[in-house]
Design a protein around this motif. Structure first.
Motif, PDB file in Angstrom:
ATOM      1  N   LEU A   1      11.753   9.532  -7.860  1.00 12.28           N
ATOM      2  CA  LEU A   1      11.111  10.585  -8.637  1.00 12.28           C
ATOM      3  C   LEU A   1      12.113  11.617  -9.138  1.00 12.28           C
ATOM      4  N   HIS A   2      13.319  11.630  -8.550  1.00 11.40           N
ATOM      5  CA  HIS A   2      14.339  12.612  -8.921  1.00 11.40           C
ATOM      6  C   HIS A   2      15.056  12.153 -10.195  1.00 11.40           C
TER       7      HIS A   2
ATOM      8  N   TRP B   1      -5.831   4.234  -7.992  1.00 11.47           N
ATOM      9  CA  TRP B   1      -5.758   5.162  -9.123  1.00 11.47           C
ATOM     10  C   TRP B   1      -4.416   5.878  -9.155  1.00 11.47           C
ATOM     11  N   THR B   2      -3.858   6.147  -7.976  1.00 10.62           N
ATOM     12  CA  THR B   2      -2.578   6.848  -7.897  1.00 10.62           C
ATOM     13  C   THR B   2      -1.413   5.992  -8.376  1.00 10.62           C
ATOM     14  N   SER B   3      -1.633   4.713  -8.619  1.00 10.75           N
ATOM     15  CA  SER B   3      -0.568   3.806  -9.053  1.00 10.75           C
ATOM     16  C   SER B   3      -0.606   3.535 -10.549  1.00 10.75           C
TER      17      SER B   3
ATOM     18  N   PRO C   1       0.795  -1.239   0.000  1.00  8.52           N
ATOM     19  CA  PRO C   1       0.000   0.000   0.000  1.00  8.52           C
ATOM     20  C   PRO C   1       0.823   1.282   0.000  1.00  8.52           C
ATOM     21  N   LYS C   2       2.071   1.236   0.452  1.00  4.27           N
ATOM     22  CA  LYS C   2       2.874   2.449   0.574  1.00  4.27           C
ATOM     23  C   LYS C   2       4.188   2.305  -0.173  1.00  4.27           C
ATOM     24  N   SER C   3       4.831   3.446  -0.405  1.00  3.65           N
ATOM     25  CA  SER C   3       6.070   3.440  -1.183  1.00  3.65           C
ATOM     26  C   SER C   3       7.175   2.626  -0.506  1.00  3.65           C
TER      27      SER C   3
ATOM     28  N   ILE D   1       2.817   5.971  -5.031  1.00  2.83           N
ATOM     29  CA  ILE D   1       3.410   4.689  -4.671  1.00  2.83           C
ATOM     30  C   ILE D   1       4.907   4.651  -4.945  1.00  2.83           C
ATOM     31  N   VAL D   2       5.399   5.503  -5.841  1.00  2.00           N
ATOM     32  CA  VAL D   2       6.816   5.488  -6.192  1.00  2.00           C
ATOM     33  C   VAL D   2       7.634   6.125  -5.065  1.00  2.00           C
TER      34      VAL D   2
END
Length: 373
Positions: free
Chosen positions: A135-136, A164-166, A69-71, A129-130
């Motif tokens: 992200l950098h 949806w965020t994934s 569920p989490k990064s 989730i990433v």
């Protein structure tokens, strides 16, 4: 009272000992506690530290249903997959040494995860989730490595659940698999598509359009949607519709008002879709609305789960209907029962209740317990 005699576990027949270990290793997805308070995998992970033999028995139970569920959960899972890749390389070297009669390197920790994973959940509502460092731009190679390691495992699972965020991250995995598949078949030979997923679950809040363009507007995404046979959706606001519960608190039977964004689902792209499902807490009228809202938020509450399943043909026919999509109540229902109507609507009520906490984790628990499939 005579003291209870200790019975050595090693005195049990091997078959019975294995059954006990497998049962003890099953994650406690139906636990009363919130997952963030107590991990449902805690007992399974503890057994993995008992011995190498017990670890090999416990791992298939742990891997059957993977919840990320989490990064940080995703990061640790990717790290574990990278370690297994290294162990797999040692395994290959051992096989070569065995053929040559040479001494092998000890490799007790190697375990192929993929065949044992049947369900994967990725992401939660309102969170990326990433992992932040991926992200950098400076970490682009690390992100590429994470996608290459995760993709074959992710797409091998028959049942996939995404917030949806994934979807953005998943579309990257899908693109990687599609390109690798094309490179492998550069000589023109036909081979199966690079995924086994047939059941797709979407979770969390969405706008009318959702993020369907991430899938339907690419060749790999369109092909993926066309291979899905069962679609499930769940969210906190859909499961706990206040307006619906207000009417039920006055003794009215429960009707099912489907979310308006369902009309924007790209139904023509879901060419092999057979069914669509949504899950709700099983509540019978009448009940006290104040007690329901305030007690559930503070202490949680135990409910059975009812799953409404509709035929894809019914929903496809309705896609141009501007009116609200409403499924009428089923009348008298009971736990452990299944109901089918002539309009191709199907309702199933779970045998046992689970603890609801009136938050986004409720839907993850429904999915993990296998109640929405």
């Amino acid at each position: 009272m005579d003291p209870i005699a200790n019975f050595p576990f090693t005195n049990l027949p091997a078959e019975l000992a294995l059954l006990i270990l497998k049962y003890a290793a099953q994650p406690t997805f139906d636990q009363t506690e919130k997952y963030e308070t107590k991990s449902p995998y805690s007992s399974t992970l503890a057994l993995c530290h008992v011995s190498k033999a017990v670890r090999r028995v416990a791992l298939p139970e742990l891997l059957h249903t993977i919840s990320l569920p989490k990064s940080e959960n995703l990061r640790m899972f990717v790290d574990a997959l990278c370690m297994q890749q290294e162990y797999a390389e040692i395994q290959k070297q051992n096989e070569s040494r065995l053929e040559c009669g040479e001494e092998q390197t000890q490799n007790d920790l190697y375990f192929d995860y993929t065949p044992h994973i049947h369900k994967i959940w990725i992401g939660c509502s309102g969170a990326n989730i990433v992992p932040d460092h991926l992200l950098h731009p400076d970490y682009a190679p690390a992100r590429k490595l994470a996608i290459s390691v995760l993709t074959p495992v992710l797409l091998a699972t028959p049942s996939l659940a995404l917030a949806w965020t994934s979807l953005g991250f998943f579309s990257e995995c899908l693109e990687h698999a599609w390109k690798s598949h094309a490179d492998t078949n550069a000589n023109g030979e036909h081979s199966p598509r690079p995924w086994n997923t047939k059941s797709l679950t979407l979770s969390g809040e969405t706008t009318a359009g959702g993020q369907w363009e991430l899938l339907k507007d690419t060749p790999q995404g369109s092909a993926f949607l066309a291979s899905i046979s069962h679609l499930t959706y769940g969210s906190h606001t859909t499961a706990f519709d206040h307006f619906l519960f207000i009417s039920m608190s006055h003794g009215l039977p429960r009707s099912y008002h489907l979310p308006s964004w369902m009309k924007s689902i790209p139904w023509p792209h879901l060419k092999n879709l057979q069914t669509f499902s949504m899950a709700y807490p099983y509540i019978r009228p009448p009940f006290d609305m104040y007690d329901f809202v305030h007690l559930t938020k503070r202490k949680g509450r135990s409910f059975h789960v009812e799953v409404l399943t509709l035929s894809a043909a019914m929903l496809t026919r309705r896609r141009n209907d501007r009116r609200d999509w409403r499924i009428s109540a089923f009348g008298d229902t009971a736990p452990g029962k299944e109901y089918t109507r002539s309009d191709r609507a199907f309702l199933k009520v779970s045998d046992s209740p689970i603890q609801f906490w009136f938050d986004d984790d409720d839907w993850e628990k429904i999915w993990a317990c296998g109640l929405c499939a």
